[in-house]
Write a protein that holds these residues in place. Sequence first.
Motif, PDB file in Angstrom:
ATOM      1  N   ALA A  97     109.217  94.348   3.408  1.00 51.06           N
ATOM      2  CA  ALA A  97     110.215  94.709   4.208  1.00 51.06           C
ATOM      3  C   ALA A  97     109.678  94.607   5.520  1.00 51.06           C
ATOM      4  N   ALA A 101     111.156  92.949   8.878  1.00 49.56           N
ATOM      5  CA  ALA A 101     111.668  93.853   9.545  1.00 49.56           C
ATOM      6  C   ALA A 101     110.762  92.999  11.355  1.00 49.56           C
ATOM      7  N   PHE A 102     109.874  93.015  10.851  1.00 55.10           N
ATOM      8  CA  PHE A 102     108.556  92.445  12.270  1.00 55.10           C
ATOM      9  C   PHE A 102     108.966  90.575  12.115  1.00 55.10           C
ATOM     10  N   ALA A 105     113.413  89.857  11.541  1.00 52.57           N
ATOM     11  CA  ALA A 105     114.580  91.098  12.783  1.00 52.57           C
ATOM     12  C   ALA A 105     114.895  89.996  14.518  1.00 52.57           C
ATOM     13  N   ALA A 188     114.164  89.833   2.673  1.00 52.09           N
ATOM     14  CA  ALA A 188     113.755  90.635   3.783  1.00 52.09           C
ATOM     15  C   ALA A 188     114.171  89.553   4.622  1.00 52.09           C
ATOM     16  N   GLY A 192     116.854  90.555   7.393  1.00 53.35           N
ATOM     17  CA  GLY A 192     116.365  90.380   9.076  1.00 53.35           C
ATOM     18  C   GLY A 192     117.089  89.323   9.946  1.00 53.35           C
ATOM     19  N   THR A 202     117.081  93.901  19.413  1.00 51.39           N
ATOM     20  CA  THR A 202     115.257  93.628  19.114  1.00 51.39           C
ATOM     21  C   THR A 202     115.513  95.158  17.545  1.00 51.39           C
ATOM     22  N   ILE A 206     115.141  95.647  13.082  1.00 48.14           N
ATOM     23  CA  ILE A 206     114.476  96.421  12.636  1.00 48.14           C
ATOM     24  C   ILE A 206     113.928  97.581  11.712  1.00 48.14           C
ATOM     25  N   ALA A 207     114.892  98.190  12.045  1.00 46.90           N
ATOM     26  CA  ALA A 207     115.556  99.178  11.815  1.00 46.90           C
ATOM     27  C   ALA A 207     116.622  99.551  10.774  1.00 46.90           C
ATOM     28  N   THR A 209     116.973  96.072   9.343  1.00 47.52           N
ATOM     29  CA  THR A 209     116.772  95.819   8.070  1.00 47.52           C
ATOM     30  C   THR A 209     115.643  96.576   7.045  1.00 47.52           C
ATOM     31  N   LEU A 210     114.789  97.723   7.772  1.00 48.74           N
ATOM     32  CA  LEU A 210     114.170  98.848   6.704  1.00 48.74           C
ATOM     33  C   LEU A 210     115.355  99.257   5.777  1.00 48.74           C
ATOM     34  N   TYR A 213     117.352  97.071   3.546  1.00 52.51           N
ATOM     35  CA  TYR A 213     115.968  96.466   2.449  1.00 52.51           C
ATOM     36  C   TYR A 213     115.189  97.728   0.798  1.00 52.51           C
TER      37      TYR A 213
END
Length: 333
Positions: A97, A101-102, A105, A188, A192, A202, A206-207, A209-210, A213
């Motif tokens: 995750a 996300a990082f 995304a 994941a 993203g 961005t 990210i939020a 994606t988390l 997932y």
Amino acid sequence: MTTLTTPVRPRHDAGPRPVPWRRMAWVTWRQHRAALSGVAVFLGALAVYLWLTGLQMHHFYAAACHPASSVDCAMNFTGRYGPTGIVVSIFLQAVPALIGAFVGAPVLAREMESGTFQFAWTQGIGRSRWTLGKLVLLAVAVVAAAGAFSVLYSWYNQPFFAAGYAMPLSTRVFDLGEVAFAAWTLAAFAIGVLAGMLIRRTVPAIAATLAVYAGLALTTALYLRQHYMTPLLTSKLNLPSSAWIVNQWYTKGGKFAFPARGSQISNAVTRLCPRNFNGSPAQCLSQHGYTWSASYQPGSRFWPFQWIEGGWLLALSVLLIAATVWLVRRRAT
């Protein structure tokens, strides 16, 4: 007088030639080397910890666990390393995750948010080449790193499997297997990049994606995975420690009576057995004609389950990346 005519060759397109894939890979590396280096350092630090701790665990298990079911093994080995193994496995569940996300995304969201994608498309790259050049290289890099890391974790976890402290099909460790961990990391990442293309900012990407997932992982662990193959049925109480009990219940006269969990079994024991009964609830219910039954997945299905989960996650990832490319071609303006 005759006039000689020379055939005119068709003029070639004077436009810029497409940027070669190797140059696109170099540009992608230059743009995202900080994120890839961060993933490498993060997984490298975890790998060093697992390697050093795993060596200690393997030596201690070899000395204390003969046989693995002995009291010394349960008290010394699992009592010493078991809690740490649980914490490590729970922490590693979040690694895909975090990568999605990082790393995933921001790939397109940052370009869309800042507007730099417009400059990239004027350099002879094109939308599809620009998107695929970014996504394929990054996806291969994170999947390769995750696959290598999962091999190390499986070696780290071997003493727990041998001692019966961890079950290969359990939710806590199954996602960290060699095939599943790499597949979840790729999924994941794909989630993203699609979130980044849809939202184009961005931090919200990210939020998102988390959240997506986490929902997919929980749905798979709680409802989907147990149906990869038809569970086996049994009435034997001495199942192997590697078996994953999916459901259990009591029957009477061949008909379902009540589940073997929760308050219903407690109420049945209280109603049927006197207060001074010294046996177990199972003995009490057996004396009154109730039979325990269960559906379970045997531990031998670990690898088939790994490949099934890896297969549908790969298909999902390809679909999400294809949707991202389609959005870039159709919606990016």
